[in-house]
Design an enzyme around this catalytic site. Structure first.
Site, PDB file in Angstrom:
ATOM      1  N   ASP A 137     -49.453  33.066 -34.397  1.00  0.00           N
ATOM      2  CA  ASP A 137     -48.101  33.349 -34.865  1.00  0.00           C
ATOM      3  C   ASP A 137     -47.699  34.800 -34.566  1.00  0.00           C
ATOM      4  OD1 ASP A 137     -45.736  32.720 -36.088  1.00  0.00           O
ATOM      5  OD2 ASP A 137     -46.537  32.672 -38.129  1.00  0.00           O
ATOM      6  N   ASN A 167     -41.727  22.693 -34.269  1.00  0.00           N
ATOM      7  CA  ASN A 167     -41.191  23.645 -33.293  1.00  0.00           C
ATOM      8  C   ASN A 167     -40.006  23.104 -32.486  1.00  0.00           C
ATOM      9  OD1 ASN A 167     -44.390  25.264 -32.509  1.00  0.00           O
ATOM     10  ND2 ASN A 167     -42.862  25.725 -34.085  1.00  0.00           N
TER      11      ASN A 167
END
Ligand code: V07
Length: 256
Positions: free
Chosen positions: A34, A82
């Site tokens: 991330d 996503n």
């Protein structure tokens, strides 16, 4: 007993292997990569520049994990959530597996690394699927480190599919309700060939699992760091492994 010199390859500037010995290397490391977008934003760059930089860090971490003797490296490349990102970003992300493999597959083959991918391939672009299939088949005989990408993966979806498949096998008399135990359930998951992760790393400061390997992480050591994925180095990986080794030493022989 310090046998850090048994590690494969040579010692490097940013090596953290003085923090642990090679008997304490996690067999399976899982990483939530991330902070790529945030890394780019800090530099006034588009988010995709962060993803591209993040891909180079993947290569570094594959090399380092292999050198340290990790057996399975599972990387969360794209989650089922996503898809909610802007289309231009999703389109760019979808090209990364192919780009990664074009520039890196030969090295993976040379280093005896086996590429695997878990997740729903249905929604991925044709070119991406093709590149992945080639990589999987060209490395399927390799018996070194397994590089396992979670791509269009979601843990609840994985568990839902497992439940459906178990019920279907019970209905087909392949399995009885009494047979069902934890190891049977594990054998219906996408990770069935691997041991559960020993260590989970999440970069960029969020303390969440975000639908990643919920069943498999039941006993895993968790390591959260504020470092953004594009800034993550071999030394940061070493710190995470040292944390694991410390916990392992302390609790290895005791029941907790
Ligand atoms: C992606 C780079 C790493 C940071 C996180 C997001 C962006 C490698 C792959 C990949 C996936 C499958 C495969 C080979 C390579 C990848 C996506 C994003 C979607 F077989 N990096 N990377 N896939 N990023």
């Amino acid at each position: 007993m310090l046998n850090k010199f048994n590690l494969r390859g040579s010692k490097k500037e940013n090596d953290a292997s003085h923090l642990f010995d090679s008997t304490q290397i996690p067999s399976h490391i899982a990483i939530i990569m991330d902070g790529n977008g945030r890394w780019a934003k800090k530099r006034g760059l588009p988010r995709i520049a962060g993803h591209k930089e993040g891909m180079d860090v993947v290569k570094k971490m594959v090399r380092e994990s292999d050198r340290l003797g990790v057996q399975v490296l599972t990387l969360y490349a794209f989650s089922t959530e996503n898809w909610k990102r802007p289309k231009t970003e999703v389109d760019f992300l979808m090209k990364l597996p192919e780009q990664f493999l074009t520039s890196y597959l030969e090295e993976l083959i040379e280093n005896n690394v086996r590429v695997e991918v878990m997740g729903d391939a249905q929604q991925l672009p044709r070119g991406t699927v093709k590149a992945i299939e080639t990589a999987i088949s060209r490395t399927s005989e390799n018996d070194g480190m397994i590089l396992n990408f979670a791509l269009n993966y979601g843990s609840r979806h994985e568990l839902t599919d497992a439940v459906k498949q178990i019920i279907s096998d019970v209905q087909a008399d392949q399995l009885t309700v009494n047979d069902i135990d934890e190891s049977i359930i594990s054998s219906y998951l996408l990770t069935k060939q691997y041991p559960d992760p020993d260590l989970l790393i999440r970069t960029s400061g969020e303390i969440r699992l975000s639908n990643f390997l919920l069943w498999q992480l039941a006993y895993t050591e968790l390591w959260f760091t504020d470092v953004l994925w594009p800034d993550f180095t071999e030394e940061h990986l070493g710190e995470a492994i040292a944390h694991f080794a410390r916990r392992h030493r302390r609790f290895g022989s005791v029941n907790n």
